[in-house]
Design an enzyme around this catalytic site. Structure first.
Site, mmCIF file in Angstrom:
data_model
loop_
_atom_site.group_PDB
_atom_site.id
_atom_site.type_symbol
_atom_site.label_atom_id
_atom_site.label_comp_id
_atom_site.label_asym_id
_atom_site.label_seq_id
_atom_site.Cartn_x
_atom_site.Cartn_y
_atom_site.Cartn_z
ATOM 1 N N VAL A 174 0.831 -1.201 0.000
ATOM 2 C CA VAL A 174 0.000 0.000 0.000
ATOM 3 C C VAL A 174 0.866 1.251 0.000
ATOM 4 C CG1 VAL A 174 -1.816 1.268 1.204
ATOM 5 C CG2 VAL A 174 -1.866 -1.232 1.176
ATOM 6 N N ASP A 175 1.917 1.243 0.816
ATOM 7 C CA ASP A 175 2.860 2.366 0.813
ATOM 8 C C ASP A 175 3.413 2.602 -0.589
ATOM 9 O OD1 ASP A 175 3.456 3.845 3.211
ATOM 10 O OD2 ASP A 175 4.124 1.990 4.122
ATOM 11 N N GLN A 176 3.849 1.533 -1.232
ATOM 12 C CA GLN A 176 4.486 1.677 -2.533
ATOM 13 C C GLN A 176 3.501 2.144 -3.591
ATOM 14 O OE1 GLN A 176 7.921 0.834 -2.254
ATOM 15 N NE2 GLN A 176 8.024 2.157 -4.042
#
Length: 404
Positions: A174-176
């Site tokens: 999700v961060d990426q």
């Protein structure tokens, strides 16, 4: 091909200055995408460095340099400031005036308290592109809730839909994805500014990124008026919405995944009467039966045997690689997706920029910077005299990695 003939990726964002007030992964990774594309990204960080300098998964460090930091901070310059120091305001005002883009991923309200909120920045640079990334959004009932990849995987439904029981992805997906979305929005705003002369206020969040990752699955679920019971499935099946055999299966010496293929075709390849008897079944309605039967047929076979049977019929399958396999994968090597860079007294293997431009991957022009490594040159570019820079350093407003 000689070195001078090696193609160089064009710096598509050359001439764009980005101030990155970012820590952890989403913001730094977004800024790194921009830096790879040629933007002058200045990492504005506290005097003791951003969070990602001081933590690394699996305690992975090169000397005392965090591999987590190395993963998302190449091609940047660093200036380290005490943002609450009375003398720092002069530096920040000149930095903002020189910038095309500001990107930040602090919790809502932090930049305002530092005097760096959108309205304050816009008063200095009216055409600023101002991009914020939060956990759940700048407003709303979860505004002040901590946002982190694992928490968003849970709240966005991603974990519930991934396995036969809630399953966490093996990376900060999700961060990426949030980082890529933020870089996409900033790139679009830079393009728009060329024709309109106006800046843009961009707001992203991990929560929205986690939902966006599932656009196909969520559209199918809500449009089809499904219920959560639909997630229950044979553990070999990869998703709740694909028909069998879509999933992962164990062989005698490896794991493989099998994508969307007619059951009759797989039955022919494996010469299995059991699977032939299932060829007329609805491959979605009877997905559990088909997956269970296929797993039993495949279990005694080795990968070489299965590949020899699948390839002539153009069946979609792939061996499941671990990270050791991936490092020597011939396509990964050909794509140039990994590179090794010197770090402190050793080296680190990093993932390159994922795109090619005019046939070339953007190069590592700058190694991940030391804290405040470029403070003197950046302040000099802003018009500060050597004496003023020395005074800012001695008074504690500025940290330098190599003070003169």
């Amino acid at each position: 091909m000689t070195d001078c003939e090696t193609p160089q990726a064009p710096r598509l964002l050359d001439g764009i200055r980005v101030l990155s007030f970012c820590h952890y992964l989403q913001g730094p990774a977004a800024a790194q995408y921009l830096a790879d594309m040629g933007a002058d990204v200045i990492k504005v960080e506290p005097k003791n460095g951003a969070f990602e300098r001081h933590w690394s998964g699996a305690n992975t460090y090169v000397d005392d340099v965090s591999a987590f930091f190395v993963s998302a901070n190449r091609n940047k310059r660093s200036v380290a400031l005490d943002l609450k120091h009375k003398d720092t305001r002069r530096v920040l005002d000149r930095l903002v005036a020189s910038a095309d883009v500001i990107i930040e991923n602090y919790r809502p309200g932090v930049m305002e308290r530092l005097g760096l909120g959108y309205e304050a920045v816009k008063a200095i640079r009216p055409d600023i592109i101002y991009a914020s990334a939060t956990g759940f959004g700048a407003d709303g009932p979860l505004r002040d809730k901590p946002g982190q990849d694992l928490l968003v995987q849970a709240r966005s439904g991603l974990m519930a839909s991934t396995g036969s029981t809630p399953t966490v992805t093996g990376c900060a997906a999700v961060d990426q994805h949030g980082a890529a979305l933020l870089a996409m929005g900033i790139s679009a705003a830079c393009f728009a500014k060329l024709s309109t002369g106006k800046g843009t206020r961009i707001e992203g969040s991990l929560f929205n990124a986690g939902i966006d990752m599932q656009m196909e699955a969520l559209t199918l679920y809500y449009t089809g008026e499904r219920s959560r019971e639909r997630f229950a499935r044979d553990p070999h099946l990869g998703t709740w919405f694909h028909e069998a055999p879509y999933g992962v299966y164990q062989l005698s010496d490896a794991f493989i995944v099998i994508s969307l293929n007619p059951v009759a075709k797989i039955a022919e390849a494996l010469d299995s009467d059991r699977l032939r008897g299932m060829a007329s079944l609805d491959a979605y309605a009877e997905r559990d039966r088909i997956a269970a039967a296929l797993s039993e047929v495949l279990a005694p076979l080795d990968f070489a045997t299965v590949a020899a049977r699948f390839d002539p019929l153009a069946i979609w399958y792939e061996k499941v690689n671990d990270y050791d396999d991936l490092r020597v994968d011939p396509q990964a090597i050909y794509n140039g997706i990994f590179t090794t860079i010197p770090v402190a007294g050793g080296e680190a293997t990093i993932v390159n920029h994922p795109l090619k431009y005019d046939g070339a991957v953007p190069s590592v022009r700058r190694l991940p910077p030391k804290i405040g490594e470029h403070g003197q040159e950046i302040l000099a570019e802003l018009g500060f005299s050597p004496e003023e820079i020395d005074r800012l350093f001695s008074d504690g407003a500025l940290a330098l990695s190599n003070p003169s």
